[in-house]
Scaffold this motif. Structure first.
Motif, short mmCIF file in Angstrom:
data_model
loop_
_atom_site.label_atom_id
_atom_site.label_comp_id
_atom_site.label_asym_id
_atom_site.label_seq_id
_atom_site.Cartn_x
_atom_site.Cartn_y
_atom_site.Cartn_z
N ASP A 143 0.89 -1.22 0.11
CA ASP A 143 0.10 0.14 0.03
C ASP A 143 0.83 1.26 -0.11
O ASP A 143 0.16 2.42 -0.42
CB ASP A 143 -0.83 0.11 1.14
CG ASP A 143 -1.83 -1.27 1.08
OD1 ASP A 143 -2.39 -1.17 -0.02
OD2 ASP A 143 -2.28 -1.54 2.17
N LEU A 144 2.12 1.07 0.47
CA LEU A 144 3.05 2.26 0.20
C LEU A 144 3.37 2.92 -0.96
O LEU A 144 3.92 3.84 -1.23
CB LEU A 144 4.32 1.90 1.05
CG LEU A 144 4.22 1.68 2.54
CD1 LEU A 144 5.44 1.32 3.12
CD2 LEU A 144 3.47 2.76 3.35
N LEU A 179 13.33 -2.35 9.65
CA LEU A 179 11.96 -3.33 9.36
C LEU A 179 11.51 -2.60 8.02
O LEU A 179 11.03 -3.52 7.04
CB LEU A 179 10.95 -3.21 10.32
CG LEU A 179 9.61 -3.82 10.11
CD1 LEU A 179 9.96 -5.33 9.75
CD2 LEU A 179 8.82 -3.76 11.26
N LEU A 180 11.19 -1.40 7.77
CA LEU A 180 10.88 -0.79 6.59
C LEU A 180 11.46 -0.90 5.60
O LEU A 180 11.09 -1.43 4.43
CB LEU A 180 10.73 0.53 7.00
CG LEU A 180 10.32 1.63 5.71
CD1 LEU A 180 8.75 1.25 5.32
CD2 LEU A 180 10.33 3.04 5.88
N ASP A 181 12.69 -0.59 5.77
CA ASP A 181 13.84 -0.59 4.55
C ASP A 181 13.91 -2.44 4.17
O ASP A 181 13.94 -2.53 2.73
CB ASP A 181 15.30 -0.31 5.04
CG ASP A 181 15.35 1.41 4.70
OD1 ASP A 181 14.25 1.97 4.40
OD2 ASP A 181 16.07 1.77 5.59
N GLU A 182 13.83 -3.10 4.92
CA GLU A 182 14.09 -4.59 4.47
C GLU A 182 12.84 -5.00 3.75
O GLU A 182 12.80 -5.86 2.85
CB GLU A 182 14.41 -5.61 5.77
CG GLU A 182 15.67 -5.28 6.29
CD GLU A 182 16.83 -6.00 5.47
OE1 GLU A 182 16.40 -6.68 4.71
OE2 GLU A 182 17.92 -5.60 5.66
N SER A 183 11.54 -4.52 4.31
CA SER A 183 10.39 -4.73 3.87
C SER A 183 10.28 -4.34 2.27
O SER A 183 9.73 -4.92 1.26
CB SER A 183 9.22 -4.43 4.69
OG SER A 183 9.27 -5.09 5.94
N LEU A 184 10.97 -2.97 2.23
CA LEU A 184 10.69 -2.06 0.66
C LEU A 184 11.59 -3.21 -0.11
O LEU A 184 11.03 -3.42 -1.10
CB LEU A 184 11.23 -0.77 0.99
CG LEU A 184 10.43 0.11 1.81
CD1 LEU A 184 10.77 1.30 1.79
CD2 LEU A 184 8.95 -0.11 1.21
N LYS A 188 12.31 -6.37 0.26
CA LYS A 188 11.54 -7.69 -0.10
C LYS A 188 10.52 -7.74 -1.21
O LYS A 188 10.26 -8.64 -1.99
CB LYS A 188 11.06 -8.11 1.15
CG LYS A 188 10.30 -9.48 1.13
CD LYS A 188 9.81 -9.76 2.28
CE LYS A 188 8.98 -11.07 2.18
NZ LYS A 188 8.42 -11.51 3.52
N TYR A 189 9.74 -6.50 -1.16
CA TYR A 189 8.64 -6.29 -2.12
C TYR A 189 9.05 -5.48 -3.21
O TYR A 189 8.28 -5.18 -4.03
CB TYR A 189 7.31 -5.90 -1.28
CG TYR A 189 6.97 -6.68 -0.46
CD1 TYR A 189 6.01 -7.90 -1.11
CD2 TYR A 189 7.18 -6.68 0.93
CE1 TYR A 189 5.47 -8.86 0.11
CE2 TYR A 189 6.56 -7.53 1.87
CZ TYR A 189 5.77 -8.60 1.33
OH TYR A 189 5.23 -9.53 2.46
N ARG A 190 10.22 -5.26 -3.38
CA ARG A 190 10.93 -4.38 -4.62
C ARG A 190 10.02 -3.02 -4.68
O ARG A 190 9.63 -2.83 -5.84
CB ARG A 190 10.71 -5.17 -5.87
CG ARG A 190 11.62 -6.49 -5.60
CD ARG A 190 11.69 -7.22 -7.03
NE ARG A 190 12.35 -8.34 -6.82
CZ ARG A 190 12.66 -9.30 -7.85
NH1 ARG A 190 12.09 -9.33 -9.14
NH2 ARG A 190 13.33 -10.43 -7.81
#
Length: 311
Positions: free
Chosen positions: A180-181, A200-205, A207-209
């Protein structure tokens, strides 16, 4: 320098143009006399002035003066720096001080990465960390291994807690997932570099490219969970990353859980820390400590006190 008041560690750091961790280290090593007011360290202007003169070579090296019994007792104990931002660390500091006259804990409210680096540099004695490695989903140990190279250390589970999104009450923009970001009409507020929530944010970004350049508000930084939640509540942002307790402390904010993060303590294994490690393990396993954390709410204490890794 003003003579009519004492300085906080932050004020001393600003005067000397160094980090607060450096000030803590000077106090720990006895190079800068200090005393406590409650949990806060204070430094007299005259002592700071003498330290500066000694650094310039204008005075003889500092020798502890035989003053009051309180001063003598303070100088005999070991000052410990406990680094991290969660309130559970304040409770741990209180228990450590009560459990042994040998320890006087000092608190440094810094993020996970900076805390680990401060331990590597010799500034901190107990550090907390909640850093996720995006690919494996493993918490803390991958980062500790990379930073504390050639050190022997123990990693102890303090607690687990839920982390996720802060959104406006009722979640009007229906923000539920990292994807959703990508939406252009959503503005976020971010944590500072090195904070666990930022990792957490950077790793998730990653992961989802999701490209950072496409996120509105990525560079808008604040330094704690409550500030993130407050920014969302006041309409400065639509979403931010934080822990569940932060949402409970701020009105007009809902919490969307995304991960169950592991919050661990790291202590170096050496002869000096043998008693400290034993004392920390004893405190974490005590019913009274667990009851105090449980009363705060928002914590999973099922693994509190377990040794999750050691070298």
């Amino acid at each position: 320098m003003e003579k009519n008041h004492s300085y906080t560690t932050e004020e001393v750091a600003n005067i000397l143009k160094v980090s607060k961790l450096t000030v803590y280290d000077l106090v720990k090593k006895g190079r800068l006399p200090a005393y406590r007011v409650g949990r806060q360290m204070r430094i007299d202007p005259s002592d700071l002035e003498e330290y500066i003169k000694r650094s310039k070579g204008k005075l003889q090296p500092f020798h502890h003066k035989e003053t009051t019994s309180d001063t003598q007792e303070y100088l005999q104990v070991r000052r410990l720096v406990i680094s991290g931002q969660d309130i559970s660390l304040d409770i741990l500091a209180n228990y450590l001080e009560k459990s042994s006259k040998k320890f006087r804990p000092l608190r440094s409210y810094t993020g996970s990465l900076e805390s680990l680096i401060s331990m590597y540099q010799g500034y901190s004695d107990i550090v907390s960390t909640h850093l996720i490695e995006g690919v494996s989903g493993e918490y803390n140990v991958p980062y500790i291994n990379k930073i504390l190279v050639n050190f022997q250390y123990i990693v102890i589970r303090l607690l687990a807690r839920r982390a996720g999104f802060y959104v406006k009450k009722g979640n009007p923009l229906n923000i539920k997932h990292w994807e959703d970001l990508r939406k252009k009409d959503i503005k976020m507020v971010n944590r500072e570099k090195g904070a666990g929530a930022r990792v957490l944010l950077d790793e998730s970004l990653k992961k989802y490219r999701i490209p950072v350049s496409g996120i509105n508000g990525y560079d808008d930084e604040v330094t704690n969970h409550v500030s993130v939640a407050s920014a969302v509540a006041k309409g400065r942002a639509d979403v931010g990353v934080g822990i569940e307790r932060g949402a409970n402390l701020v009105k007009e904010v809902d919490f969307i859980p995304l991960v169950n993060e592991k919050y661990d303590l790291v202590i170096l294994k050496n002869e000096e820390n043998r008693e400290l490690i034993s004392q920390v393990l004893q405190i974490l396993s005590s019913d009274s400590f667990r009851n105090d954390l449980e009363a705060l709410g928002g914590y999973d204490l099922s693994q509190t006190g377990q040794v999750v890794y050691e070298t």
